[in-house]
Design a protein around this motif. Structure first.
Motif, PDB file in Angstrom:
ATOM      1  N   HIS A  38       0.885  -1.229  -0.043  1.00  0.00           N
ATOM      2  CA  HIS A  38      -0.190   0.108  -0.222  1.00  0.00           C
ATOM      3  C   HIS A  38       0.849   1.381   0.009  1.00  0.00           C
ATOM      4  CE1 HIS A  38      -2.537   3.225   1.590  1.00  0.00           C
ATOM      5  NE2 HIS A  38      -3.708   2.590   0.703  1.00  0.00           N
ATOM      6  N   TYR A  83       1.055   3.605   1.878  1.00  0.00           N
ATOM      7  CA  TYR A  83       1.583   4.146   3.169  1.00  0.00           C
ATOM      8  C   TYR A  83       2.536   3.190   3.839  1.00  0.00           C
ATOM      9  CZ  TYR A  83      -2.633   6.699   3.707  1.00  0.00           C
ATOM     10  OH  TYR A  83      -4.148   7.757   3.433  1.00  0.00           O
ATOM     11  N   ASP A 106      -3.114   2.220  -4.139  1.00  0.00           N
ATOM     12  CA  ASP A 106      -4.187   2.502  -3.342  1.00  0.00           C
ATOM     13  C   ASP A 106      -5.070   1.225  -2.898  1.00  0.00           C
ATOM     14  OD1 ASP A 106      -5.643   2.473  -5.641  1.00  0.00           O
ATOM     15  OD2 ASP A 106      -6.644   4.219  -5.226  1.00  0.00           O
ATOM     16  N   SER A 107      -6.094   1.309  -2.141  1.00  0.00           N
ATOM     17  CA  SER A 107      -6.673  -0.061  -1.944  1.00  0.00           C
ATOM     18  C   SER A 107      -7.664  -0.555  -3.266  1.00  0.00           C
ATOM     19  CB  SER A 107      -7.576   0.275  -0.335  1.00  0.00           C
ATOM     20  OG  SER A 107      -8.376   1.243  -0.521  1.00  0.00           O
ATOM     21  N   PHE A 123      -7.749  -5.475   6.442  1.00  0.00           N
ATOM     22  CA  PHE A 123      -8.828  -5.517   5.593  1.00  0.00           C
ATOM     23  C   PHE A 123      -8.507  -5.810   4.082  1.00  0.00           C
ATOM     24  CE2 PHE A 123      -8.361  -0.643   5.609  1.00  0.00           C
ATOM     25  CZ  PHE A 123      -8.385  -0.466   4.116  1.00  0.00           C
ATOM     26  N   MET A 124      -7.049  -5.246   3.884  1.00  0.00           N
ATOM     27  CA  MET A 124      -6.649  -5.136   2.474  1.00  0.00           C
ATOM     28  C   MET A 124      -6.389  -6.809   2.111  1.00  0.00           C
ATOM     29  SD  MET A 124      -4.361  -1.821   2.317  1.00  0.00           S
ATOM     30  CE  MET A 124      -5.094  -0.417   2.374  1.00  0.00           C
ATOM     31  N   TYR A 181     -17.424   0.822   2.418  1.00  0.00           N
ATOM     32  CA  TYR A 181     -15.862   1.094   1.929  1.00  0.00           C
ATOM     33  C   TYR A 181     -15.343  -0.076   2.353  1.00  0.00           C
ATOM     34  CZ  TYR A 181     -11.962   4.492   2.408  1.00  0.00           C
ATOM     35  OH  TYR A 181     -10.992   5.189   2.105  1.00  0.00           O
ATOM     36  N   ASN A 199     -12.612  -0.588   3.848  1.00  0.00           N
ATOM     37  CA  ASN A 199     -11.899  -0.510   5.006  1.00  0.00           C
ATOM     38  C   ASN A 199     -12.982  -1.190   6.031  1.00  0.00           C
ATOM     39  OD1 ASN A 199     -10.947   1.547   3.296  1.00  0.00           O
ATOM     40  ND2 ASN A 199      -9.459   2.310   5.184  1.00  0.00           N
ATOM     41  N   SER A 202     -11.879   5.012  -1.784  1.00  0.00           N
ATOM     42  CA  SER A 202     -12.185   6.544  -1.821  1.00  0.00           C
ATOM     43  C   SER A 202     -11.851   7.001  -3.038  1.00  0.00           C
ATOM     44  CB  SER A 202     -11.103   7.143  -0.953  1.00  0.00           C
ATOM     45  OG  SER A 202      -9.822   6.707  -1.351  1.00  0.00           O
ATOM     46  N   HIS A 217      -6.816  10.522   9.777  1.00  0.00           N
ATOM     47  CA  HIS A 217      -7.164  11.685   8.966  1.00  0.00           C
ATOM     48  C   HIS A 217      -7.952  12.618   9.846  1.00  0.00           C
ATOM     49  CE1 HIS A 217      -5.913   8.983   5.791  1.00  0.00           C
ATOM     50  NE2 HIS A 217      -5.543  10.341   4.985  1.00  0.00           N
ATOM     51  N   HIS A 269      -6.884  13.899   1.503  1.00  0.00           N
ATOM     52  CA  HIS A 269      -7.570  12.758   1.345  1.00  0.00           C
ATOM     53  C   HIS A 269      -9.214  12.774   1.793  1.00  0.00           C
ATOM     54  CE1 HIS A 269      -8.678   8.189   1.800  1.00  0.00           C
ATOM     55  NE2 HIS A 269      -7.608   8.034   1.066  1.00  0.00           N
ATOM     56  N   GLU A 280     -11.046  10.994   3.533  1.00  0.00           N
ATOM     57  CA  GLU A 280     -11.252  10.493   4.999  1.00  0.00           C
ATOM     58  C   GLU A 280     -10.970  11.759   5.931  1.00  0.00           C
ATOM     59  OE1 GLU A 280      -8.747   7.221   6.009  1.00  0.00           O
ATOM     60  OE2 GLU A 280      -9.545   5.895   4.215  1.00  0.00           O
ATOM     61  N   SER A 315      -7.912   9.787  -3.388  1.00  0.00           N
ATOM     62  CA  SER A 315      -7.803   8.704  -3.083  1.00  0.00           C
ATOM     63  C   SER A 315      -5.977   8.978  -2.788  1.00  0.00           C
ATOM     64  CB  SER A 315      -7.817   7.363  -3.669  1.00  0.00           C
ATOM     65  OG  SER A 315      -7.214   7.138  -4.918  1.00  0.00           O
ATOM     66  N   THR A 316      -5.527   7.949  -2.234  1.00  0.00           N
ATOM     67  CA  THR A 316      -3.784   7.976  -2.242  1.00  0.00           C
ATOM     68  C   THR A 316      -3.337   8.056  -3.732  1.00  0.00           C
ATOM     69  OG1 THR A 316      -3.722   5.571  -1.821  1.00  0.00           O
ATOM     70  CG2 THR A 316      -3.634   7.116   0.115  1.00  0.00           C
ATOM     71  N   MET A 351      -0.539   0.625   9.961  1.00  0.00           N
ATOM     72  CA  MET A 351       0.184   0.372   8.764  1.00  0.00           C
ATOM     73  C   MET A 351       1.592   0.180   9.355  1.00  0.00           C
ATOM     74  SD  MET A 351      -1.126   0.732   5.785  1.00  0.00           S
ATOM     75  CE  MET A 351      -2.989   1.040   4.938  1.00  0.00           C
TER      76      MET A 351
END
Ligand code: 13P
Ligand code: SF4
Length: 345
Positions: free
Chosen positions: A64, A66, A81-82, A104-105, A153, A155, A170, A215, A238, A240, A254-255, A301
């Motif tokens: 990811h 992050y 991103d996710s 969750f990913m 989402y 997440n 996102s 965030h 972002h 969030e 998103s990222t 993360m």
């Protein structure tokens, strides 16, 4: 290629030898602007070993945005991103998927690849949004608003996804909600993402009170302070973040959206209002741009480190398991997000 012991690294295996230095020189080149030279001898032997094990075990690492730069740039095969990580999980031919991201990913990757071994290097890599809602909460909301589609989402846990009609990230929330062509949706669990999305669509959105611990920390006065101290800075946030913070930003996405913005517009001075490592990862690629760095760390993360990625590959742990009855229902929501869906179809 040397055959390496695949079950357990000893201190002897993890020395910064001249061979390791040679094998990893091209990787250090990618991160030299953000990782001091003095730290490289610690990272390089682990990176070298991870990259050898990936080949031997036909494993892939999804990283990811992050992740810290030594993970993001030096061992990840696919980064993003996710949404991008979920998409790439549908395409991989690898036998083992290691998620350098949060739980969750990894679950999403497992939902999409029930027959593959999916590993998460640290079981404590959770997410405050995923923890904010349970499947029972979703069932209650559905009873309260019968017939209103549930947009969830990514997440969230597999159990929550299983109770949902469709997932979003996102990066595609607006598109997913508009695609439903309904007057009202329940959007879970991030209240700020829901409020920010509501500003861009005509659909009425029923929200939940989930928050991202990273965030929610940013305030509008933080952003004003960044502008005062850094004249001309371009602010990317972002979704969030709170709507008040988003209102102060020049761009919200998103990222991956933020990275694309930097690639396209090359702002001379920029701040990414998000998790800290994002700026390091993007700065490594654009050393000529000036990144203002007030940021917040995601404690979840940051539980993923090179050492536990190595451990995950060596011992093939910690494996993600999902109850097949839950996984099959969660898969419907994730696949609808990837392929498109509306209640009439
Ligand atoms: P992205 O989908 O934008 O990468 O966001 C994931 C996340 O956890 C943000 O906090
Ligand atoms: Fe969850 Fe926020 Fe961390 Fe992303 S940054 S994983 S939303 S807690």
């Amino acid at each position: 290629m040397n055959v390496v012991n695949t079950t357990h690294s000893t201190a002897k295996d993890l020395r910064f030898t001249s061979e390791v230095e040679r094998n990893t020189a091209h990787l250090y080149d990618k991160v030299k602007h953000v990782i001091p030279e003095v730290e490289w001898p610690v990272f390089a032997p682990i990176i070298d070993r991870i990259n050898k094990l990936k080949v031997q075990k036909n494993a892939v690492i999804l990283g990811h945005n992050y992740m810290t730069p030594e993970i993001f740039h030096c061992v990840s095969d696919i980064t993003g991103d996710s949404l991008a990580l979920a998409r790439s999980a549908t395409k991989t031919e690898a036998d083992i998927i290691v998620m350098a991201g949060v739980h969750f990913m990894a679950e999403t990757a497992k939902i999409l690849n029930p027959s593959k071994k999916v590993l998460i290097p640290n079981s404590g890599a959770g997410c405050s949004l995923a923890e904010s809602i349970t499947a029972e909460d979703v069932r209650k909301l559905k009873a309260q608003y019968p017939g209103v589609p549930v947009v969830t989402y990514v997440n969230t846990s597999a159990e929550v996804k299983a109770e949902s009609d469709i997932c979003c990230t996102s990066g595609n929330a607006v598109e997913i909600i508009e695609g439903l062509k309904v007057p009202r949706v329940i959007m879970l669990p991030d209240e700020y993402l829901a409020l920010n999305t509501a500003k861009k669509v005509k659909t009425e959105i029923i929200t939940w009170k989930g928050r991202c611990v990273v965030h929610e920390m940013f305030t509008p006065s933080d952003i004003r302070g960044m502008r005062e101290n850094n004249p001309g800075v371009v602010v990317l946030a972002h979704p969030e973040c709170s709507p008040e913070v988003v209102a102060e930003a020049d761009y919200t996405g998103s990222t991956a959206g933020m990275i694309d913005y930097v690639a396209k517009h090359r702002p001379v001075k920029v701040v990414l209002v998000t998790e800290c490592s994002m700026s390091d990862n993007v700065a490594a690629e654009y050393p000529d741009l000036d990144f203002v760095r007030p940021c917040n760390l995601c404690p979840f993360m940051k539980r993923i480190e090179l050492s536990n990625i190595l451990n995950a590959l060596e011992k093939e742990e910690i494996e993600v398991h999902i109850d097949p009855a839950i996984a099959v229902r969660a898969r419907v929501s994730v696949e609808r997000m990837l392929t498109g869906w509306s209640p009439g179809t």
